[in-house]
Scaffold this motif. Sequence first.
Motif, PDB file in Angstrom:
ATOM      1  N   LEU A  75       0.848  -1.195   0.000  1.00 54.74           N
ATOM      2  CA  LEU A  75       0.000   0.000   0.000  1.00 54.74           C
ATOM      3  C   LEU A  75       0.881   1.242   0.000  1.00 54.74           C
ATOM      4  N   TRP A  76       1.927   1.211  -0.812  1.00 52.36           N
ATOM      5  CA  TRP A  76       2.803   2.379  -0.897  1.00 52.36           C
ATOM      6  C   TRP A  76       2.435   3.257  -2.100  1.00 52.36           C
ATOM      7  N   ARG A  77       1.419   2.833  -2.895  1.00 50.63           N
ATOM      8  CA  ARG A  77       0.951   3.625  -4.031  1.00 50.63           C
ATOM      9  C   ARG A  77      -0.571   3.659  -4.035  1.00 50.63           C
ATOM     10  N   ASP A  78      -1.130   4.710  -4.635  1.00 45.57           N
ATOM     11  CA  ASP A  78      -2.581   4.852  -4.662  1.00 45.57           C
ATOM     12  C   ASP A  78      -3.263   3.776  -5.499  1.00 45.57           C
ATOM     13  N   ARG A 166       0.727   7.116   5.594  1.00 44.28           N
ATOM     14  CA  ARG A 166       0.193   7.171   4.226  1.00 44.28           C
ATOM     15  C   ARG A 166      -0.499   5.862   3.865  1.00 44.28           C
ATOM     16  N   ALA A 167       0.070   4.741   4.293  1.00 44.91           N
ATOM     17  CA  ALA A 167      -0.542   3.439   4.014  1.00 44.91           C
ATOM     18  C   ALA A 167      -1.879   3.300   4.741  1.00 44.91           C
ATOM     19  N   ALA A 168      -1.965   3.833   5.968  1.00 45.67           N
ATOM     20  CA  ALA A 168      -3.229   3.774   6.712  1.00 45.67           C
ATOM     21  C   ALA A 168      -4.312   4.566   5.995  1.00 45.67           C
ATOM     22  N   ALA A 169      -3.965   5.727   5.442  1.00 41.88           N
ATOM     23  CA  ALA A 169      -4.930   6.511   4.682  1.00 41.88           C
ATOM     24  C   ALA A 169      -5.396   5.741   3.452  1.00 41.88           C
ATOM     25  N   ARG A 170      -4.476   5.053   2.790  1.00 38.67           N
ATOM     26  CA  ARG A 170      -4.857   4.246   1.624  1.00 38.67           C
ATOM     27  C   ARG A 170      -5.726   3.060   2.029  1.00 38.67           C
ATOM     28  N   ALA A 171      -5.463   2.484   3.200  1.00 45.45           N
ATOM     29  CA  ALA A 171      -6.300   1.383   3.678  1.00 45.45           C
ATOM     30  C   ALA A 171      -7.738   1.843   3.871  1.00 45.45           C
ATOM     31  N   GLU A 217       5.489   6.035  17.770  1.00 49.03           N
ATOM     32  CA  GLU A 217       5.336   7.049  16.735  1.00 49.03           C
ATOM     33  C   GLU A 217       4.651   6.487  15.492  1.00 49.03           C
ATOM     34  N   VAL A 218       4.841   5.199  15.202  1.00 52.99           N
ATOM     35  CA  VAL A 218       4.077   4.565  14.123  1.00 52.99           C
ATOM     36  C   VAL A 218       2.585   4.589  14.453  1.00 52.99           C
ATOM     37  N   VAL A 219       2.248   4.262  15.692  1.00 50.56           N
ATOM     38  CA  VAL A 219       0.840   4.319  16.108  1.00 50.56           C
ATOM     39  C   VAL A 219       0.291   5.726  15.923  1.00 50.56           C
ATOM     40  N   GLU A 220       1.039   6.725  16.325  1.00 48.15           N
ATOM     41  CA  GLU A 220       0.589   8.114  16.174  1.00 48.15           C
ATOM     42  C   GLU A 220       0.341   8.451  14.704  1.00 48.15           C
ATOM     43  N   ALA A 221       1.240   8.001  13.817  1.00 47.25           N
ATOM     44  CA  ALA A 221       1.084   8.286  12.388  1.00 47.25           C
ATOM     45  C   ALA A 221      -0.135   7.576  11.814  1.00 47.25           C
ATOM     46  N   VAL A 222      -0.327   6.325  12.203  1.00 42.10           N
ATOM     47  CA  VAL A 222      -1.485   5.566  11.712  1.00 42.10           C
ATOM     48  C   VAL A 222      -2.771   6.189  12.226  1.00 42.10           C
ATOM     49  N   ARG A 223      -2.825   6.477  13.511  1.00 43.15           N
ATOM     50  CA  ARG A 223      -4.044   7.017  14.102  1.00 43.15           C
ATOM     51  C   ARG A 223      -4.390   8.379  13.498  1.00 43.15           C
ATOM     52  N   ALA A 224      -3.362   9.179  13.158  1.00 44.48           N
ATOM     53  CA  ALA A 224      -3.601  10.503  12.567  1.00 44.48           C
ATOM     54  C   ALA A 224      -4.139  10.413  11.151  1.00 44.48           C
ATOM     55  N   ASN A 225      -3.951   9.271  10.491  1.00 42.81           N
ATOM     56  CA  ASN A 225      -4.338   9.126   9.092  1.00 42.81           C
ATOM     57  C   ASN A 225      -5.461   8.118   8.857  1.00 42.81           C
ATOM     58  N   PHE A 226      -5.966   7.529   9.935  1.00 43.09           N
ATOM     59  CA  PHE A 226      -7.049   6.551   9.831  1.00 43.09           C
ATOM     60  C   PHE A 226      -8.223   7.117  10.613  1.00 43.09           C
ATOM     61  N   PRO A 227      -9.446   7.002  10.095  1.00 47.80           N
ATOM     62  CA  PRO A 227     -10.583   7.668  10.743  1.00 47.80           C
ATOM     63  C   PRO A 227     -10.725   7.303  12.215  1.00 47.80           C
ATOM     64  N   ALA A 228     -11.088   8.298  13.016  1.00 48.20           N
ATOM     65  CA  ALA A 228     -11.209   8.101  14.465  1.00 48.20           C
ATOM     66  C   ALA A 228     -12.306   7.113  14.828  1.00 48.20           C
ATOM     67  N   ASN A 229     -13.285   6.924  13.928  1.00 48.30           N
ATOM     68  CA  ASN A 229     -14.376   5.983  14.237  1.00 48.30           C
ATOM     69  C   ASN A 229     -14.027   4.543  13.890  1.00 48.30           C
TER      70      ASN A 229
END
Length: 379
Positions: A75-78, A166-171, A217-229
């Motif tokens: 998931l490194w590309r759109d 970025r991968a979390a946002a793509r997920a 810090e990985v958790v922080e990055a994932v949580r910031a880019n994946f919906p809170a719900n």
Amino acid sequence: MATSKLFSPLSIRDMTLKNRVVVAPMHQYSAVDGLPNDWHLMNAGRFAAGGAGLVIIESTKVERRGCGTVGDLGLWRDDQAEAFRRITSFIRSCGSVPAIQLGHSGRKARSERPWEGGRPLLENPGIADWEDWQPIGPSAVGDSPAAIPRPLAREEIPHVIDAWGRAAARADAAGFDMVEIHAAHGFLIHQFLSPKANQRNDDYGGSDTNRMRFAVEVVEAVRANFPANKPVFMRFSAADGAGWEIENSVALAKLVKEKGVDVIDCSSGGIQGAVNTAAIDYGYQVPYAEKIRSEAEIMTMAVGLIVKAHQAEAILQAGQADLIALARELLHNPNWALQAALDLGIDQPFDLVPDQARWWLEKRAQVTRKLTPPDASVR
């Protein structure tokens, strides 16, 4: 029996599971350029159609150089995110919830597939981006003297962490309702946690707190880019037999819970193999899930040689875990969830599966209930 916990719904944030049966992520080593294909659709689809509540797609890499083999998902590309939508839609159409594990192989990158030997690839077999596929790690410490990773420079680390976000946002864009961060089994996050693999002398090495920094810090990055719900799970090697112990995992679980992790998936080993192969027995990792659940006050998922319905039910009834994950047992029987419902005497068990299967299976059950059990002479 009393009300089954295995077949009771569970809500975590806005995700609701119809039961506590989880398909653990299992590498298929079958992607091309990180893209899923018909094999992945079939593999995930059979588990969803078999009645599992949550289907977690295998470790999907957040960077190209994080691939363990040429067949790893990415998931490194759109365009990779778009390719997953067919799978997430099908899982959901079967009444299951689609999830994905995000990972990075670190020093375990650039290897053969297991059935090819699983050895590090030391010479380019004709891969175009060979130089970009260089194994990296917290330190120049490898699984073997022949495969030493390039240690990450301090200024590179934030870029690797950003790749998880970025991968979390793509997920999310791909339709996944949960992401699991792979921090176990000797892969990159686990390498940073390990005092054996991590010999840095900066703020990412040395003390327990510093070695946990990368994971947090990985958790922080994932949580910031994946919906809170939507929930985030995290897989630990709760103890690895190489300096990382269950007490360390309890401490890490408390930290990542504060950062937004909802469930700890409790496995073991990975830095130098299994923790203690002589001790492996049915449910051998359940005590890890129980201890982390109790002491860190966070939901846990038990995994590892859980094979029977009554075994899974007993773990939940005893409060040792909140979810039950299966892997090879589901490969053996993709309809394990349905069989477990029948074994536990659940009302309307065939409602677990899609109508295309339910109608036929109900008819089969009606007929076979009237028959005398076959003896050895029936072929």
